[in-house]
Scaffold this active site. Structure first.
Site, PDB file in Angstrom:
ATOM      1  N   ASP A 279     -11.732   7.405  -2.173  1.00 52.82           N
ATOM      2  CA  ASP A 279     -12.446   6.244  -2.699  1.00 52.82           C
ATOM      3  C   ASP A 279     -13.669   5.883  -1.858  1.00 52.82           C
ATOM      4  OD1 ASP A 279     -10.321   6.147  -4.436  1.00 52.82           O
ATOM      5  OD2 ASP A 279      -9.874   4.030  -4.106  1.00 52.82           O
ATOM      6  N   HIS A 424      -9.877   7.643   1.749  1.00 53.28           N
ATOM      7  CA  HIS A 424     -11.265   7.192   1.627  1.00 53.28           C
ATOM      8  C   HIS A 424     -12.177   8.188   2.348  1.00 53.28           C
ATOM      9  CE1 HIS A 424      -8.848   3.559   1.035  1.00 53.28           C
ATOM     10  NE2 HIS A 424      -9.851   3.088   0.310  1.00 53.28           N
TER      11      HIS A 424
END
Length: 471
Positions: A279, A424
């Site tokens: 992400d 992430h």
């Protein structure tokens, strides 16, 4: 004489070695690596970089975009403004601490929109949204106009010649508000006069299409009008400007994506799969390293990208697609969608998809709502677009620990077949953890697939928000 020369050479070499040692000892451990210069090649806006940092606690969520230039003073000015916004938010949030909880969290989101005037001139529009737990949120703008060639912040006097031309701009702004049937009933003329009095206080931006003027909520109008943006076509103001703004800014041209538009081949239901998802990127600091590791392990993954980041780094987003990975949508600005109205939700999703599709060629993107926060309105928008909401079953907590070993331990402990793992590609520690993590999962017999591949398994129902398998 020869001995003296030998001693002299020896002394010089020793001095050099001592200096090198001192420099090495005093170099900060977190010093920016030399590759920083190379990373800038990814930016669509030469001389500017963008970094978005997100955080989630039981009481609040935050998503803050930082603009980075090559000038320390400009960076400090921007950072100081962001710090003041954060401090104001934290103070108000603590006042409302008694009414905040996991189901009713405060939020601060600071976003960046970049308008290019010409090659080295940029108008950078920061929007600060704060919801501290009270009845309503607050939104305001801050504009930084930057000349990256001279490394200076521009004032309106750098762009407009003389008081006469400033008066002409004032009249154009007033006329446009007066002629706007929706806004004019709310505008207070005395407030508008005061706001336009000192040009040094103006919040303005310029691109090849418009001169924009911004007024915060309540600044020149009743609260029902909200924040106001006045857009005057460039052809109407060019004669007042000292810089010739013409032509469209260079658009990013993307090649065809390697992602196939056809049906995805179903997975063998007897296989052992894990979908790694990343992400908040793409990030020039971390994403290239992650791509390298995935390639070395013949692994495919799904990247839930922010439209604002892709706007800055379209070539890096295209590189992710060209490496055969799935690109997905993490909204435009990482806003908490559950706090927005339907039109705002649609804007966050659709505008992000436009930017991502233009850069990568991938369409019909899966959607991951920031913070995993969604409600009936979010589901409705996703269903109307026929784009599933994708959550996760394993949270690596990489954003919290910032520890490569903790990431490896957490994922290994929680993973089961058909898990969707949240990571992430903005944290260097995650990039460092990935080689060992992939090797460990490979040793357990896992195959790395995209989320769309995982959705071919019968256990997943795309009509509802999708979580992976859990223990």
């Amino acid at each position: 004489m020869s001995k003296k020369i030998t001693w002299l050479v020896t002394g010089i070499i020793t001095a050099i070695l001592i200096c090198a040692t001192i420099i090495g000892m005093t170099q900060p451990k977190d010093a920016e690596p030399i590759e920083k210069v190379l990373r800038k090649d990814w930016s669509k806006y030469p001389g500017l970089e963008l970094e978005t940092k997100t955080k989630e606690t039981d009481l609040y969520t935050s998503s803050i975009s930082y603009l980075i230039t090559e000038d320390k003073q400009i960076n400090k000015t921007i950072k100081d403004w962001i710090s003041s916004e954060k401090e104001q938010f934290m103070n108000q949030m603590h006042e409302n601490k008694s009414i905040l909880n996991r189901d009713h969290r405060a939020n601060i989101t600071i976003t960046v929109d970049t308008h290019q005037m010409e090659k080295h001139l940029y108008s950078v529009e920061f929007t600060s949204y704060q919801f501290a737990g009270g009845a309503n949120g607050r939104e305001k703008k801050k504009i930084f106009n930057i000349d990256t060639s001279s490394q200076k912040l521009l004032t309106i006097h750098d762009m407009v010649d003389g008081e006469e031309n400033l008066d002409l701009l004032r009249r154009k702004i007033k006329d446009q508000l007066k002629n706007d049937k929706n806004l004019s009933p709310y505008v207070f003329e005395e407030y508008l006069e005061k706001a336009l009095e000192d040009p040094n206080d103006w919040k303005w931006s310029i691109d090849t299409n418009y001169f924009r003027m911004y007024f915060d909520e309540y600044e020149v109008a009743a609260g029902a009008a909200g924040g106001i943006e006045v857009k005057i076509p460039m052809k109407e103001v060019q004669s007042q400007l000292s810089v010739n703004i013409q032509g469209e800014p260079t658009e990013h041209q993307s090649s065809n994506s390697t992602k196939e538009n056809g049906e995805i081949k179903p997975l063998d239901p007897n296989g052992k799969y894990v979908a790694l998802t990343f992400d908040d990127g793409p990030s020039p600091k971390v994403t290239p390293d992650i791509l390298k590791t995935l390639k070395e392990h013949y692994a495919k993954a799904t990247f839930f990208m922010l439209g604002s980041q892709v706007d800055f780094y379209p070539d890096l987003a295209k590189k992710v697609s060209e490496d055969g990975h799935e690109i997905a949508n993490h909204t435009l600005h990482h806003r908490d969608l559950s706090q927005l109205g339907q039109e705002q939700i649609e804007h966050q999703i659709k505008e992000s998809e436009k930017i991502i599709t233009k850069a990568t060629g991938q369409e019909n993107l899966l959607i991951r709502p920031p913070y995993g926060a969604y409600n009936d309105k979010v589901e409705s928008v996703a269903q109307a677009a026929n784009e599933p909401l994708i959550l996760w079953s394993v949270d690596s907590l990489d954003w919290q620990s910032l520890s490569e070993q903790d990431v490896i331990t957490t994922v290994e402990h929680e993973v089961v077949p058909n898990s969707i793992v949240l990571l992430h590609d903005i944290h260097p520690s995650t990039g460092k953890a990935l080689p060992e993590l992939l090797s460990a999962l490979e040793d357990q017999g896992y195959e790395f697939v995209t989320v769309s591949q995982l959705l071919t398994l019968k256990q997943f129902d795309e009509s509802n928000p999708v979580f992976g398998a859990v223990k």
